[in-house]
Design an enzyme around this catalytic site. Sequence first.
Site, PDB file in Angstrom:
ATOM      1  N   ASP A  77       4.275 -29.293  20.596  1.00 57.00           N
ATOM      2  CA  ASP A  77       3.112 -29.236  19.722  1.00 57.00           C
ATOM      3  C   ASP A  77       2.148 -30.313  20.248  1.00 57.00           C
ATOM      4  OD1 ASP A  77       1.293 -28.757  17.734  1.00 57.00           O
ATOM      5  OD2 ASP A  77       2.770 -28.669  16.128  1.00 57.00           O
TER       6      ASP A  77
HETATM    7  C1  BGC Z   1      -0.436 -27.592  15.194  1.00 58.95           C
HETATM    8  C2  BGC Z   1      -0.100 -26.357  16.002  1.00 58.95           C
HETATM    9  C3  BGC Z   1      -1.327 -25.918  16.739  1.00 58.95           C
HETATM   10  C4  BGC Z   1      -1.786 -27.043  17.648  1.00 58.95           C
HETATM   11  C5  BGC Z   1      -3.026 -26.715  18.449  1.00 58.95           C
HETATM   12  C6  BGC Z   1      -1.080 -28.660  16.037  1.00 58.95           C
HETATM   13  O1  BGC Z   1      -1.626 -29.657  15.244  1.00 58.95           O
HETATM   14  O2  BGC Z   1       0.719 -28.082  14.569  1.00 58.95           O
HETATM   15  O3  BGC Z   1       0.372 -25.357  15.169  1.00 58.95           O
HETATM   16  O4  BGC Z   1      -1.088 -24.746  17.447  1.00 58.95           O
HETATM   17  O5  BGC Z   1      -2.093 -28.159  16.847  1.00 58.95           O
HETATM   18  O6  BGC Z   1      -4.131 -26.653  17.647  1.00 58.95           O
END
Ligand code: BGC
Length: 927
Positions: free
Chosen positions: A711
Site C-alpha cells: 500500500d
Molecule cells: C489506500 C489504497 C490506495 C492507495 C493509492 C492508500 O492510501 O489505502 O487503497 O489504493 O492509497 O491511492
Amino acid sequence: MGKYTLDMKKYAALGRAVSAESSVLLKNDAQALPVKSGETVSVFGRIQFNYYKSGTGSGGMVNTKYVTGILDALKACEDITIDGELLDIYEKWVTEQPFDQGKGWGQEPWSQQEMPLTDEIVEAAAKRSDIAIVIIGRTAGEDQDNKAEKGSYLLSDLEEEMLQKVCRHFKRTAVVLNVGNILDMKWVDKYDPQAVLYVWQGGMEGGNGAVDVLTGRINPSGKLPDTIAGDISDYPSTGNFGDADEVFYAEDIYVGYRYFETFAKDRVLYPFGFGLSYTEFAAGITSFEVGEEKVSLSVEVTNRGGTAGKEVIQIFVSAPQGKLGKPVRSLAAFEKTKLLQPGERELLSFTLLKKDMASYDDGGCTGYKSCYVLEAGKYVIYAGSDVRSAGPAGSFEIDETVVTERLQEALAPVKPFKRLKAVGTADGIDTGSEIARAEEAVPLRTINLTERIKINRPDGVPYKGDRGIRLESVYDRKAAMDDFLSQLSDEDLACMVRGEGMCSPKVTPGTAAAFGGVTESLRKFGIPVGCCADGPSGIRMDCGTHAFSLPNGTAAAATFNTGLIEELFEMLGLELRKNQIDTLLGPGMNIHRNPLNGRNFEYFSEDPLLTGKMAAAQLRGMHRHGATGTIKHFAANNQEFRRSFIDSVISERALREIYLKGFKIAVDEGQAFLVMSTYGSLNGLWTAGNYDLLTTVLRQEWGFDGLVMTDWWAKINDEGGDGRLDNTAAMIRGQNDVYMVVSDSLTNSGRDNTLEGLERSMVTRGELQRAAGNICRALMKLPVMDRYLGRLSEEETADIWQTEPEEKSTSGLSCIPVGDQLVIDVSNVNTDRGSDAMFGLELTEHCIYTLNFKIRAISSELAQLPMSIFINQHLIKIVTINGSANGEWIDSSLEIGPYRSKCAYLRLFFGQSGMELGELKITCKRE
Ligand code: BGC
C-alpha cells in the site's frame, strides 16, 4: 468506432441498474412503497441535495461529470409531484448551510447538519402530500472510521427529531439510507416509519437507481450483505475494535451472522441476506442428491405476487460441532433468479463441494493439525432467502473425520490470547440442542519462520551484463526469463522494485503509480511502465479527468448478482483501456468485521464467500478487455484508526476461514494476478514483508505467480523489529515485489535499504531477481506490453486516451504582466476538493519562467493531497503531498517554458480538500 469506445449510455444504465438492484427494502408496511403514479411526495433531509456517491479517501476521489442524487431523479419523474413548498424551505436553508467538506483528508464530517423542522412545516407538508421520503446520509472512509456516536453510526438529534415529526404527521413515511455502511437501526421501532430502504452509495447514477426502486420501476431485490444487530455492542468484534497498537480478533471465526446465528439470535434486527420485495416468492426444494464429493440441489422459485421481480436463494451449511466447534450457518452458495413475471417459476441449481464445507484445524485437536477437515457427524444444508429463514434442504453424514487438504502451519499468532469457541453435540443444530459459548487459548506459532525463509532463498542467476535480450523476446517465448534477468544490474533491480507516484508523469496523468520500467536503463531492456489508478469504484485521476463513478462495494455485494456486476465491470475494463491504465486498485475486499470500519463502503460483506465471488466477478468483467484489478488489502485491513501502526492478532483458523478466503476465491475464480498488501502488521509482521502471507500461503499454496505491491508508503519490518518505510530488503524477502511509492526511483528518493541489504546479505540477488521476474510476468499480462511494443491494432488505439482539454471559461480574467517576478496573491484561493484557481499571466519576456510555491497540509502522514498545475489547458505537473502534524511548508518549483504568451492562464486544480497554499510566485530566468 474503436475497440474501447465507451458507450456512456450503456455504462450509465448499468450503473443505475446495479444501484437499483442493490437497494435493500427492510420494511414496507401496508405497501407504503412504491410511490404511485400521480402522487405527491414531500422530501425531507438535507442530503437530498448532497447525495453521497461514495465514501471518502482514495476510494472516493473519482471526478465525475455529474452525480444524480435522489432528489434530481425524483424531479425527473413526470408522473409524480414534489412538494414544492417544502423544497423551497430546504433550498433556502441549504444555501445558508452549505455542505461542509471538513478540513481535508479524513476530515469530512460523517454527516451534514440537518435542517431543524417545526411541527407546522411537517404538518402542512403532510396535508399537501401522499408520502414522505426522508433521506439520511452518511460518509466515512480512509483514515476515518465510523464512531458509535450521534451523527455517525447513530442518528443525530436533529435526524431523530425529523423522523419523529415526519412519522407523526405522515401516514406513509419511507426512510431512505444513502450510506456506505449499515447504521444503528433502533429508530425503526421507535418511530415506526412504514418503509425503510438502504440504497447505499450508488455512484454517479445512484439517485436514479434509488428512485427506480422508490417508484416501483424496479422491484427491490437487494439483500443485506451484513447482519444488522440491535446495538453496536452486540457485534462480537466491537470490544476489540479501534485499539491503538494491537487488535485481538477474539471473536475468531464468529464474524457477522456466523456469530449471531450461533450465539445471539435474539440480538439480530435484520439477518444477513434479508431484503423484501414488492412481490412475494415461494421457494421449494425440488431435488437433493448427495454424491461422493459433492451435494447437488435444486430450488424452484415462484413469483406468487402481482409484480415482476427477482429473488435470491442462499444456501447455507451447518457442520457438526465436532472438536473444533463451528458456526451454525456458513454461506455455501447463492444465486439470483432472472426477472420473474407474476406466476413465473425458475429452477435454480446448486452444486456444493464437500471439501468447501471443511474447517481448518490450527491446533491439532482433531488429530490433524494444519489440515482442512470434515469432522464426523451430520452436515445439514439449508436453503432460503436469508440466513434466518433458510430451512433444511437435506443432509449427509460423515462417519469418520476426513482430511480434505493438508497444509503447513502459516501465519499463526505469536501473542497469546483467548478466542471464542462454540461447543455442542455433534448434531446440535439439527436436534435443536443448545450451543454453548466457550473460550480457548489460540494455538500459537510453532514453526521457525527464519528457517523457513532460509530454505527458500534463491541464489538467482549471475550478472552477465547486457546480452541484447529484451523483454519482448521473453514475451514472444524466444528467450528465458532467467537469461533476461541476468542482464539487470543490482542497481537496475533495486530501481525496479520501486513504484513511482503519486501522479507520475510516466503514466496517465493523475493516477496513483507507475511501476516496472521506471528508469531509462530498465526501459532499454524493453521493460514497459505499467499504470495503476484507484479504485475500487471508478477511476481516480487527480488532475480532474472525468471518469464514471460506480456503485460502491457494499452496494455491489447487496445485489447478490455476480452476472450484473461482471457486466458493469466490463465497462470499467473498457474505460481503463481507454485511459491507458493497466490496473484498477481494487476490488477492495476486506471483511466487514465491524460496522465501524470507515472503509466498509469499499468492501463487500461480512461473509468471505460473497466477498470472493463479487471480487471474482469484477475481475472477470475487467479481464474481458485485458485490463485487470489489484485485489486489496491483503489481508485483515479492518480498521482505519492507526492503520499503519496496529498489529492484528488473529488465529490461523480465522485467517484461513474468514480473512483470506475471499482473496483465494479472487485468485482461483477471478484469476487475480495483482495484489496489494496492507499498511498494518499481521501477527507481528507488517504485511508488506510478511513471508508466510505472501509466499507460503499466496504463492506456494494458492499457486499465485503475479505481483504484490505495498500500500502507499507502507511500513515493513524484520521479525521482532519495528515497521519502517525504508526496509525494502525485508519486503523483497517476503515476496512483496513493488514498494509503492517513491517520487524518483533512480535516485532512491525513498532511501530504501535494498542495495545495503544486498551487501549485508539481508536479501539475496536471487530474491531481488525473483521480485523482478514477478513484475515482468505481470507486465507481460497487462495491456501495457503490447502498447509499449506498438502491437495494438488501429481499432485498439482509436480511443486511447488523449488529453481532453477541459474548456475553462477565462472571461473576466485579466492578464497581469509577469515582468521579472510576479508574486501572486493567494490569500483568497479556495483549495477545497474540486476547486480551481485561475490567474491570467502575460508571459512576454524572453525567458524561462519558474513557478515557486509553498504548500502544506496539517493532516495524517498518509493523506494524499494533489494539486494539478495547468497552463491554459495543458497539464504541466501534479504535485501530491502527504500531511504532517506540524504543518511544515513544502517549497516546490517548476519551470514553464520557454514560453511566450500575451495572455496565458495558470490554473491550479485541487483534487482533495486540506491543502494550504502559502505563496505563489513566478520568476523570469533570462538565459
Ligand atoms: C489506500 C489504497 C490506495 C492507495 C493509492 C492508500 O492510501 O489505502 O487503497 O489504493 O492509497 O491511492
